[in-house]
Design a protein around this motif. Sequence first.
Motif, PDB file in Angstrom:
ATOM      1  N   HIS A 171      29.986  -9.295 -42.954  1.00 18.76           N
ATOM      2  CA  HIS A 171      29.322  -9.919 -41.810  1.00 18.76           C
ATOM      3  C   HIS A 171      29.980  -9.437 -40.519  1.00 18.76           C
ATOM      4  O   HIS A 171      31.205  -9.496 -40.379  1.00 18.76           O
ATOM      5  CB  HIS A 171      29.435 -11.443 -41.932  1.00 18.76           C
ATOM      6  CG  HIS A 171      29.003 -12.184 -40.704  1.00 18.76           C
ATOM      7  ND1 HIS A 171      27.685 -12.293 -40.324  1.00 18.76           N
ATOM      8  CD2 HIS A 171      29.724 -12.861 -39.764  1.00 18.76           C
ATOM      9  CE1 HIS A 171      27.604 -13.005 -39.205  1.00 18.76           C
ATOM     10  NE2 HIS A 171      28.829 -13.358 -38.850  1.00 18.76           N
ATOM     11  N   ILE A 172      29.164  -8.974 -39.565  1.00 19.28           N
ATOM     12  CA  ILE A 172      29.692  -8.489 -38.293  1.00 19.28           C
ATOM     13  C   ILE A 172      29.634  -9.619 -37.275  1.00 19.28           C
ATOM     14  O   ILE A 172      28.548 -10.077 -36.899  1.00 19.28           O
ATOM     15  CB  ILE A 172      28.903  -7.274 -37.759  1.00 19.28           C
ATOM     16  CG1 ILE A 172      28.596  -6.279 -38.885  1.00 19.28           C
ATOM     17  CG2 ILE A 172      29.669  -6.618 -36.616  1.00 19.28           C
ATOM     18  CD1 ILE A 172      29.787  -5.795 -39.646  1.00 19.28           C
ATOM     19  N   SER A 173      30.793 -10.060 -36.825  1.00 20.05           N
ATOM     20  CA  SER A 173      30.884 -11.106 -35.814  1.00 20.05           C
ATOM     21  C   SER A 173      31.369 -10.468 -34.510  1.00 20.05           C
ATOM     22  O   SER A 173      30.979  -9.347 -34.189  1.00 20.05           O
ATOM     23  CB  SER A 173      31.840 -12.213 -36.289  1.00 20.05           C
ATOM     24  OG  SER A 173      31.886 -13.282 -35.361  1.00 20.05           O
ATOM     25  N   GLY A 233      28.317 -19.522 -36.254  1.00 20.60           N
ATOM     26  CA  GLY A 233      27.855 -18.709 -37.380  1.00 20.60           C
ATOM     27  C   GLY A 233      28.968 -18.397 -38.370  1.00 20.60           C
ATOM     28  O   GLY A 233      28.744 -18.381 -39.585  1.00 20.60           O
ATOM     29  N   GLU A 234      30.185 -18.167 -37.863  1.00 18.28           N
ATOM     30  CA  GLU A 234      31.321 -17.933 -38.760  1.00 18.28           C
ATOM     31  C   GLU A 234      31.614 -19.171 -39.604  1.00 18.28           C
ATOM     32  O   GLU A 234      31.912 -19.060 -40.806  1.00 18.28           O
ATOM     33  CB  GLU A 234      32.561 -17.560 -37.942  1.00 18.28           C
ATOM     34  CG  GLU A 234      32.546 -16.164 -37.379  1.00 18.28           C
ATOM     35  CD  GLU A 234      33.863 -15.776 -36.747  1.00 18.28           C
ATOM     36  OE1 GLU A 234      33.958 -14.654 -36.236  1.00 18.28           O
ATOM     37  OE2 GLU A 234      34.818 -16.591 -36.755  1.00 18.28           O
ATOM     38  N   LEU A 289      30.852 -16.259 -52.748  1.00 18.67           N
ATOM     39  CA  LEU A 289      30.413 -14.868 -52.603  1.00 18.67           C
ATOM     40  C   LEU A 289      31.563 -13.995 -52.093  1.00 18.67           C
ATOM     41  O   LEU A 289      32.420 -14.479 -51.352  1.00 18.67           O
ATOM     42  CB  LEU A 289      29.241 -14.771 -51.620  1.00 18.67           C
ATOM     43  CG  LEU A 289      27.898 -15.368 -52.055  1.00 18.67           C
ATOM     44  CD1 LEU A 289      26.901 -15.262 -50.898  1.00 18.67           C
ATOM     45  CD2 LEU A 289      27.356 -14.669 -53.278  1.00 18.67           C
ATOM     46  N   PRO A 290      31.582 -12.708 -52.457  1.00 21.81           N
ATOM     47  CA  PRO A 290      32.633 -11.798 -51.963  1.00 21.81           C
ATOM     48  C   PRO A 290      32.357 -11.396 -50.513  1.00 21.81           C
ATOM     49  O   PRO A 290      31.585 -10.481 -50.254  1.00 21.81           O
ATOM     50  CB  PRO A 290      32.528 -10.598 -52.907  1.00 21.81           C
ATOM     51  CG  PRO A 290      31.104 -10.613 -53.373  1.00 21.81           C
ATOM     52  CD  PRO A 290      30.672 -12.039 -53.406  1.00 21.81           C
ATOM     53  N   VAL A 291      32.980 -12.099 -49.570  1.00 21.64           N
ATOM     54  CA  VAL A 291      32.639 -11.950 -48.154  1.00 21.64           C
ATOM     55  C   VAL A 291      33.819 -11.445 -47.333  1.00 21.64           C
ATOM     56  O   VAL A 291      34.969 -11.829 -47.570  1.00 21.64           O
ATOM     57  CB  VAL A 291      32.164 -13.302 -47.572  1.00 21.64           C
ATOM     58  CG1 VAL A 291      31.870 -13.179 -46.081  1.00 21.64           C
ATOM     59  CG2 VAL A 291      30.926 -13.801 -48.321  1.00 21.64           C
ATOM     60  N   ALA A 292      33.509 -10.589 -46.356  1.00 21.98           N
ATOM     61  CA  ALA A 292      34.474 -10.162 -45.339  1.00 21.98           C
ATOM     62  C   ALA A 292      33.804 -10.276 -43.982  1.00 21.98           C
ATOM     63  O   ALA A 292      32.587 -10.089 -43.860  1.00 21.98           O
ATOM     64  CB  ALA A 292      34.924  -8.720 -45.586  1.00 21.98           C
ATOM     65  N   VAL A 293      34.591 -10.601 -42.959  1.00 24.56           N
ATOM     66  CA  VAL A 293      34.074 -10.732 -41.591  1.00 24.56           C
ATOM     67  C   VAL A 293      34.796  -9.737 -40.689  1.00 24.56           C
ATOM     68  O   VAL A 293      36.030  -9.706 -40.657  1.00 24.56           O
ATOM     69  CB  VAL A 293      34.269 -12.165 -41.050  1.00 24.56           C
ATOM     70  CG1 VAL A 293      33.810 -12.261 -39.592  1.00 24.56           C
ATOM     71  CG2 VAL A 293      33.520 -13.171 -41.906  1.00 24.56           C
ATOM     72  N   ILE A 294      34.018  -8.930 -39.975  1.00 28.56           N
ATOM     73  CA  ILE A 294      34.576  -7.953 -39.030  1.00 28.56           C
ATOM     74  C   ILE A 294      34.323  -8.463 -37.615  1.00 28.56           C
ATOM     75  O   ILE A 294      33.192  -8.792 -37.261  1.00 28.56           O
ATOM     76  CB  ILE A 294      33.931  -6.562 -39.191  1.00 28.56           C
ATOM     77  CG1 ILE A 294      33.928  -6.132 -40.654  1.00 28.56           C
ATOM     78  CG2 ILE A 294      34.652  -5.536 -38.318  1.00 28.56           C
ATOM     79  CD1 ILE A 294      35.287  -5.952 -41.267  1.00 28.56           C
TER      80      ILE A 294
END
Length: 517
Positions: A153-155, A214-215, A225-230
């Motif tokens: 996810h692009i933050s 949103g974050e 879920l396998p999630v990463a935030v950039i």
Amino acid sequence: MASILSIPEFFEGRSIFITGATGFLGKVLVEKLLRSCPHVKAIYLLIRPKQGKEVQHRLDELFAFKLFDKLIEANPNYKSKVFAVEGDIVKDGLGIGQVEEKLLLDEVSVVFHSAATIRFDESMKLSVEMNITGVKKLLDLCKKMKKLEALVHISTAYANCDREQIGEEIYEPPIHPNRLMSAVEWMDTESLDDLTPKMIGNRPNTYTYTKSVGECLLKEEAGGLPVAVIRPSIVGATYREPFRGWVDNFNGPSGVFAAIGSGLLRSMKGDFDATADIIPVDFVCNLIIAAAWFTATHKSSDIKIYNCTTGQLNRFTWGQMERLSYEFMMKNPLNKVARIPNPRLTKSLLLHELKVLYDHMLPAYLMDFFLWIMGRKTMYVRLQDKIQKSVRSLDYFTSRQWEFSNNNMLMLQSQLSEEDKKEFLFDVKLIDWRMYMEWYCLGTKQYVLKEELSQLPNARKSLARLKKINFLMNTIIVIIIWRLLIHRSVIIRTLWNSVLGTALHVVKRIPSIAKSS
């Protein structure tokens, strides 16, 4: 123990789903995946019809950008792996048809979510629909994917800009996501807009506000879920690939450089010594891809946050940007320059407003007056209004600075093989800001303003003529002001005659001095 796959090896044979692919960041991400991971099976792009254009037409337009020229040379058949999926992030089920949805659920193993509204002055309603509700709808889709191994996810690094120190964690939001989404559903747009200033509080705009919420929604709803935030900071032109200085929009620095280069922006409110946390778009995309690889190959139940910033690792200031933009806009001028570039930052609101009045609006009215006399359409006051509105939205960021933690970004970098470190470069310590600024200014000229570099000699001649005219006009103004002062003041007239007399005396003595020596 089995060896970890390299990034290209990991993506080999996998299908990818990307939202926001038609945006600046999305375009670069698609190009990089196709060029550096050539054996990817398929890339599905969520695209909505727009302005009467069907999604396939918009996909063809995407590939028409110069950005893809290098890819064409390396892999002429790359288009056969890219498929447009008609949909819309704000619609139920993302607006995807049943056949396409089944395909995604059966095939996709990596999802990149970059769709968002990035307009600072966007209405609260649309910001919530895009940046919060859209996240929820994407998560609902991802939870049904049979092969999902990574959701990135692009933050934004400024989601928590109400803090001075920002760690790689998800903070408590200003309001719970469900409460905000519920309010948006039943409140009319006008009432919501009236409440917006109170809602966002000490945040500068709806963009940073909704990104923070949103974050939080992502954290609450991910459900394992396998999630990463950039979290990228200010995303700028490419640094290295596929070539230097590519940018396709007027957002952020590129719009500022265009206005500076044309001479239409000469004063900005900001702190000369504050950090300008700019990050090249190709570094962001490389980190995004590497984060997907790490999430899938180093399985973890925790959501990893990556602050994709430069300030604590390779500092660049707004003062440096001011000086270098002036230097390179003088060295490589734009074809159409209204006034000589002369950008200046000031922390004083009063001084800035006075400079806007004197150095922006007054000249704009004068230039429009001359255009009107010549029977041509006026434009400069309208341009100034637009520029000032755009620049004011940046005041919050040019007047402050933040301290970002980069531990996860540094950790990820250490996990890459030497080959992957080179191919997927995001080591911000290697950025040469001086060179980058020249490439960025040239990129703004070439790719945003569509000016050919072959016209640079003519542009330099035009700027040289403008400098002479500017010097002549300034000289005339000084003489007029001085003469008026001399005429009105006995003291100044006496001083002028004294200085002039001394100067003439010195000139007369030069021959005798030279002879005696």
